[in-house]
Structures are given as C-alpha cells and as structure tokens.
Design a protein around this motif. Sequence first.
Motif, PDB file in Angstrom:
ATOM      1  N   ASP A 122      -6.732  -2.273  -3.386  1.00  0.00           N
ATOM      2  CA  ASP A 122      -6.012  -2.935  -2.302  1.00  0.00           C
ATOM      3  C   ASP A 122      -6.849  -4.139  -1.884  1.00  0.00           C
ATOM      4  O   ASP A 122      -8.073  -4.093  -1.976  1.00  0.00           O
ATOM      5  N   GLU A 123      -6.212  -5.198  -1.412  1.00  0.00           N
ATOM      6  CA  GLU A 123      -6.927  -6.432  -1.043  1.00  0.00           C
ATOM      7  C   GLU A 123      -7.784  -6.892  -2.227  1.00  0.00           C
ATOM      8  O   GLU A 123      -8.990  -7.109  -2.103  1.00  0.00           O
ATOM      9  N   THR A 141       0.828  -1.199   0.000  1.00  0.00           N
ATOM     10  CA  THR A 141       0.000   0.000   0.000  1.00  0.00           C
ATOM     11  C   THR A 141       0.867   1.256   0.000  1.00  0.00           C
ATOM     12  O   THR A 141       0.599   2.221  -0.717  1.00  0.00           O
TER      13      THR A 141
HETATM   14 MG   LIG Z   1      -2.053  -2.887   2.312  1.00  0.00          MG
END
Ligand SMILES: [Mg+2]
Length: 505
Positions: free
Chosen positions: A301-302, A225
């Motif tokens: 993200d994810e 991230t």
């Molecule tokens: Mg992350």
Amino acid sequence: MVAEIKSYTVLGVDAVEVTVQVDAGRGLPSVAIVGLPDSAVKESRERVRSALINSGFPFPARKVVINLAPADLKKEGTIYDLPISIGILFSQNIVSGRKLKDYLIAGELGLNGEVRRVKGALACAILAREKGYKGVILPVNNAEEASLISGIEIVPVKTLTETVAFLNGDLTIEPFKREGDFRESKFDIDMADVSGQFHAKRAVEIAAAGGHNLLFFGPPGSGKTMIARRIPTILPLMTEQEIIETTKVYSAAGLLSEGVIDKRPFRSPHHLVSDVAMVGGGSSLKPGEVSLAHNGVLFLDEFPEFKRSVIEALRQPLEDGMVTVSRISGTVSFPARFMFVAAMNPCPCGFYGFEDDVHQCSCSPVQVKRYLSKVSGPILDRIDIHVSLPAVKPDELSKMECGETSASIRERIEKAHAVQRERFKGLKISFNSHMGSTEIRKFCSLSSDAKAILEKAVSTFRLSARGYNRILKLARTIADLEGEEIIKSHHVAEAVSFREVIKIN
Ligand SMILES: [Mg+2]
Ligand SMILES: Nc1ncnc2c1ncn2[C@@H]1O[C@H](COP(=O)(O)OP(=O)(O)OP(=O)(O)O)[C@@H](O)[C@H]1O
C-alpha cells in the motif's frame, strides 16, 4: 556412557539433523555446551538444571559436556532443552536408551519442567520422514503442524516427566492425529462489501485467475486497500501441498501461534520495511515478507513510499518465485510465490487527474513527477494489470447494493485455474502470467478481428513488444474465464483497458 539424542536445527525453512551428545564424566561439577551454540542455547543450561530438579530428577554432580554436532552448523533457539535433559538423565541411567534412536526430539523447557513450543516443528517432521525415523517427540503445541506429515508418529508431550515415562515405556502416549480437514476457509470480509468499482473488481478477478500482478491507482478513499484486502477471499482454497509449504515458512520464522496456515496469507508490510524484512536474511537467515506471503498475496500500500532498494529487491521473487539470501552464516533459499498487488495515489495530495468539484490537486507538476518517478521502470513493467480507480460515486455508495459474493467469483477462478493446469501440464509454468514468447505463440491463437483490434491498439498506444505480450497474456486469461479456446476481439479490448496508466515524462 555418552548419550546421543537426535534433534534438528532450522536452515532457511528446512530442518537439518543435529545430534545432541551428552557426557557426564569425572571432574569438577560443571556444564559446558559446545558446537556453535547461540546465546539462547547457552541459557539452556540454567533452564535444564531447574527443570530437572523441579521435576524431581537429580542433577549430576559431575563434569557435563554437551556437544551439538555437526559443529559447523549454527544452532539457535531453545530446541535443545528437552534433548539435553533426556541426555543427562540417560547418562544417569534414569532414561532407557531403547526408544532414543527412533525419534527426533525437540522442546523448550520451562523452569518447572513443562515443554514449550519450538520453531520449525513441521520441517522436523518432514526430516524425520525423509530419514526414516519412526516419529518425532514434540511439544504438544507443535503437534498439529507436525501432523500435516503422514506416515510418522507425532508424539505430543506436555512435561519432561511425561517424556521420560514415555521413553521408559511406563506411559503410552497416543500419536497425534488431526481432526477434520481444513477445507473450510472462513473469512469475515467479502467482495460483496465493495459497492460499485466494477472495473477494479473485474481486474482483481482476472488477476487472480491468471496469476497476474496488479496495480491500483487512484485518489484517497476510493477503496484500493479495501478491495486488496479481499483478494484472498476469492482465491481457490489452499491445497494440502500449499498448506504444508506456507506453514513451513511460518513455523521456521517462529510465527505460528497454534495450528497450521490453511488460509491464504495476506501480507501488507509498512512502507518503512527494511530490505532484510522484505526479502529475508539477516544474521539468523529469517524468511521475509515475500516468503510469508508464499501462496497468498503481498500487498504494498502507498507503493511510492517504499524505499527504492526494497522495490528493486522484489524483482527476483517476482521472476523466480523464490529468494536466495547470502550471509556470513550461509546461503539459503526461501519460497516466495505470491500474487503481487500494489496501490498508490497519483500524487502526494492524492487528487492529480482525479479532481472533482470538492477535491482539487494542490501539488506542483514537479512534485507530481517526483512522486510518480519513484516507481518508474522495471517494476511497473512486471505488473500486468494497471487499474485506475476513481472515488466511488455517492449515489452508488448510498445504494448499499450488495455486489457478487467472493464464493461465486471464486468458482469462476477455480475453473480458469483448471484450464491452465491442463494447458501447462508437463511445463514448468502454472499460470498464463508466467508464459514466455514461445508459450504465447503456442497458446494465444487470436480470431481475425481480435488480431485487427490488437494491431490498432499497438499503433494507437505505441505499445512496446513487452506491452504487446502483456496484452496477449491477459487476453488469454480473460478468454479462459469465459471458457473460450480462441481469443476473440472483446477479450483483447478488455485486456487493452488494463494497460499502464502512469505516464512519466
Ligand atoms: Mg489505502
Ligand atoms: N467501493 C466502496 N464500497 C464500500 N465502501 C467503500 C468503497 N470505497 C471505499 N469505501 C470505504 O472507505 C474506506 C476507505 O477506503 P480505502 O481505505 O480502501 O481507501 P484507499 O483507496 O485505500 O485510500 P488511500 O489512498 O487513502 O489509502 C473503506 O474502509 C470503506 O469503508
């Protein structure tokens, strides 16, 4: 006499001309608004009445009919408060009609007559220029975005009283001119904050240089991230055209608080985002995340946690750089050209394949397989660069050595972009990642040992035809970063290192 005030409505990200007609005739005192107005427009009645009275103007004790034409075009929002008030005052001979035909007028009114910002002001200015109007009369808070368009007068107004005085020639308002330029793009984060992770930082540089999509794959806390958030800092500054395009999207969505969008957007929607919020649409045909990321970065993200339908819906924008949405209220296209970056863990607990003395994977093989299979298929195929990102080693973290700054990485990327602009002149593509087989054959000449390495990679890793093309495109970008015309063996070798890491069987 029927008053005619020119205004606009937003369709997608563009403005369409709307004429506000006001007729104050005989009959019981009443106000009616016709022409497919939504509830916000209907409420306009009450705001306009209060604003007129509180600004010291009379409200006609007549039958007032307001028509928003063309009637088949949906009008939403609060754009028409100001044009309606002006129309009512014109019908009472309080406003002179001399200047009315020269300007597009828009603005929401507060109850005490102040003019508040509206959606789509930039699109309105573009429309005014296209249609040959002298200018636009807009809320003062919209003036900066509208001033991106040159060649027309942007008249910023603060109150209804001021607008009336301007139209009657009793007050001169200086047309708004923007000060300075927006070439300065300051970020409070920098690539230099990231310790180690040279492979990932290099991947990001190559991706940004050739417009390639990127997938980070690694355990929790490895900096996925963190690195992704810093991508806008290494991208070239926005051109004026890009600033206009992106600001137009934000303005149409009503998300512009002040000024313009002169920093590349970084959008990172939550994984529970709906299809409509991602690609746009809905009853009011709003732009989605893919369009809000236009000329910037879309970061998921994810990644496996996103709904499959949301992931699949990304295919069109990834391919075409735009999205088309159809609803009962019509079909519109939104721009959606962005750098796509996804990050994921290798399994639900996050450590499968990245175990060390402290961290062991606690997932069953079935759990791992189920997790990875959520992102299998065509989307992975559209991602050119796959990066495996192990956790940064404690000694590297504690060194706290500053990495290369974003500004210096950006210089190399700008050079690579210039090479590509030259290469694709007159073609429909702008980056290496957009090349099809024809362009690959034309622009990817390999040295003889580069050919040998590529053949070896194809047989060792059983690369598909698509995988083969992907490596050539990447190698082209890597060679461009070095300013090389012919692709050499080390360019191919590096490109091969970014092949798919996820194996689902
Ligand atoms: Mg992350
Ligand atoms: N290479 C690095 N250099 C400096 N700090 C780092 C690095 N990697 C991680 N960190 C620190 O760890 C924090 C967590 O990193 P980050 O959120 O990027 O992890 P992640 O890989 O996205 O993890 P997750 O899979 O849980 O989302 C960062 O905010 C940063 O402070």
